[in-house]
Design a protein around this motif. Sequence first.
Motif, PDB file in Angstrom:
ATOM      1  N   SER A 288       0.821  -1.212   0.000  1.00 51.05           N
ATOM      2  CA  SER A 288       0.000   0.000   0.000  1.00 51.05           C
ATOM      3  C   SER A 288       0.852   1.258   0.000  1.00 51.05           C
ATOM      4  N   PHE A 289       1.952   1.239   0.722  1.00 48.13           N
ATOM      5  CA  PHE A 289       2.879   2.373   0.686  1.00 48.13           C
ATOM      6  C   PHE A 289       3.409   2.570  -0.736  1.00 48.13           C
ATOM      7  N   LEU A 290       3.704   1.455  -1.399  1.00 50.91           N
ATOM      8  CA  LEU A 290       4.213   1.534  -2.767  1.00 50.91           C
ATOM      9  C   LEU A 290       3.178   2.172  -3.698  1.00 50.91           C
ATOM     10  N   VAL A 291       1.914   1.792  -3.546  1.00 46.88           N
ATOM     11  CA  VAL A 291       0.874   2.385  -4.385  1.00 46.88           C
ATOM     12  C   VAL A 291       0.836   3.899  -4.199  1.00 46.88           C
ATOM     13  N   VAL A 292       0.889   4.353  -2.946  1.00 44.62           N
ATOM     14  CA  VAL A 292       0.844   5.795  -2.679  1.00 44.62           C
ATOM     15  C   VAL A 292       2.073   6.495  -3.250  1.00 44.62           C
TER      16      VAL A 292
END
Length: 280
Positions: free
Chosen positions: A204-208
């Motif tokens: 999820s951090f990567l998506v952001v």
Amino acid sequence: MPANEAAWEVLSAGGAALDAVEAGARDSESDPDNHSVGLGGLPDRDGNVTLDACIMDSRGDCGSVAFLSQIENPVSVARLVMEKTPHVMLVGEGALEFAVANGFARRELLTPAARAQWQKWKANAPDAVRERAINVENHDTIGIVAMDDSGDLAGACTTSGLAWKMHGRVGDSPIIGAGLYVDDEVGAATATGVGEAVIRAVGSFLVVELMRQGHTPQQACRLAAERVVSKNPDWATLQVGFIAIDKEGRVGGYSLQPGFEYAVYDRSGNRLVDAPSRVR
């Protein structure tokens, strides 16, 4: 869809995104017919229902609980961890003690329907393994991200985890950056599927961060899924999905395997979206 209805009731009345995502998650947690989360969640291989959840607001504050038993709404316990303690995560007995001290009632979470599924699995599983093969039916999660009228973002993620998991196993759902991440300057994202695979990619951090680089939510979810593939040689045997929203209110979703749907509620109404997938 019902979770979105509960969240939209808050948002449409001018409420905060944080209150909306909590309301949506609680709706799913309290549904005994939803075997992915909360009451009625499928147990571990020993018959214990243990829950994981996290929540994150527009200021970057966050709270989390993991390996929590006997509490129907772990997302609300996670919010109190965020608001009442200097910590981010409480686990196990400590999380339960904190919940009870703050007025949460203990209850039996293993419903007759979930118990019957567990007993059927146990009767058919090899004694030495007692684990079910990975598939898209036994590792769902409720992840919800929202934007309110002020333009603030928030997110929540809650799950009973992988069905028939080893006792004590924790997946990505309560881990900030893996199962959920919110950055009010950029956007918010959450994940579902096999938690171990999401953790390896800090999904999820990567998506952001991909949205920060200029990618749309849809593009960011796809690129994060490709990172999951690169970090998990067995990706073809598992499911992972991401959903995201950016500061412009654009949304997107993507999964490894087909069959991943996510619900979107905006001023046009509540609807299901069939996410594109790597395998078609």
